[in-house]
Design a protein around this motif. Structure first.
Motif, short mmCIF file in Angstrom:
data_model
loop_
_atom_site.label_atom_id
_atom_site.label_comp_id
_atom_site.label_asym_id
_atom_site.label_seq_id
_atom_site.Cartn_x
_atom_site.Cartn_y
_atom_site.Cartn_z
N PHE A 1 -25.69 -59.13 13.16
CA PHE A 1 -25.56 -58.19 11.99
C PHE A 1 -25.99 -56.93 13.12
CE2 PHE A 1 -25.78 -62.17 10.21
CZ PHE A 1 -25.91 -61.68 8.06
N GLU A 2 -25.65 -55.92 12.67
CA GLU A 2 -25.81 -54.82 13.96
C GLU A 2 -26.61 -53.78 12.88
OE1 GLU A 2 -22.33 -53.08 16.27
OE2 GLU A 2 -21.40 -55.14 15.81
N GLY A 3 -27.38 -52.46 14.04
CA GLY A 3 -27.99 -51.55 13.00
C GLY A 3 -28.82 -51.38 11.94
N TYR B 1 -31.39 -51.61 16.99
CA TYR B 1 -32.04 -53.26 17.02
C TYR B 1 -30.69 -53.91 16.07
CZ TYR B 1 -36.38 -52.48 19.26
OH TYR B 1 -37.02 -52.82 19.42
N ALA B 2 -29.61 -54.92 16.57
CA ALA B 2 -28.95 -55.64 16.18
C ALA B 2 -30.12 -57.36 16.51
CB ALA B 2 -27.70 -55.84 16.39
N ILE C 1 -31.24 -64.13 18.79
CA ILE C 1 -30.86 -62.98 19.62
C ILE C 1 -31.62 -61.87 18.78
CG2 ILE C 1 -29.74 -62.42 21.70
CD1 ILE C 1 -27.70 -64.20 20.89
N VAL C 2 -31.62 -61.31 19.42
CA VAL C 2 -32.13 -59.35 19.15
C VAL C 2 -32.27 -59.19 20.27
CG1 VAL C 2 -34.10 -58.21 18.04
CG2 VAL C 2 -34.39 -60.46 17.50
N THR D 1 -38.76 -57.36 11.97
CA THR D 1 -37.73 -56.76 11.36
C THR D 1 -35.91 -57.74 11.25
OG1 THR D 1 -38.93 -54.79 10.86
CG2 THR D 1 -36.73 -55.29 9.63
N ALA D 2 -35.85 -57.40 12.18
CA ALA D 2 -34.34 -57.79 12.31
C ALA D 2 -34.22 -59.48 12.34
CB ALA D 2 -34.54 -57.71 14.28
#
Length: 116
Positions: free
Chosen positions: A4-6, A15-16, A86-87, A106-107
């Motif tokens: 998940f990007e953006g 961040y992804a 993985i962040v 949040t990520a």
């Protein structure tokens, strides 16, 4: 692997979050290597990651001090085992201070809501 990007953008940093079932450090390293085959992810500043396996928590901050432990605590709170999260962060040129921990949370929350 789900990517998940953006997920978060703040002061130029982006961040992804990614994840996949995982049971060992070797498997985690292979998954991160696979992620970094994508040119965009190869250029990222940090790939902080963690999973909780049979032997307990395994984490790597990748230069983002404390990030791995934030991920571990969230995994333990959700009782999610054998799943790597993985962040990824692309540094935007300005220090975020403590806000970076909020962005990591949040990520991870985004992944838990949309990836599992």
């Amino acid at each position: 692997m789900q990517i998940f990007e953006g997920v978060v953008s703040d002061r130029g940093s982006k961040y992804a979050v990614s994840g996949n079932p995982c049971t060992s450090v070797e498997e985690a390293k292979k998954l991160i290597k696979q992620l970094c085959r994508k040119k965009k992810f190869a250029k990222a500043t940090h790939h902080s990651w963690a999973f909780v396996g049979q032997e307990g928590p395994v984490k790597n901050d990748d230069g983002e001090t404390g990030a791995g432990m934030v991920i571990v605590r969230m995994l333990e709170r959700e009782k999610l085992k054998d799943h790597l999260i993985i962040v990824t962060r692309w540094y935007g040129g300005k220090h975020l201070g403590g806000d970076r921990f909020r962005h990591i949370q949040t990520a991870v929350n985004y992944y838990m809501d949309h990836g599992i």
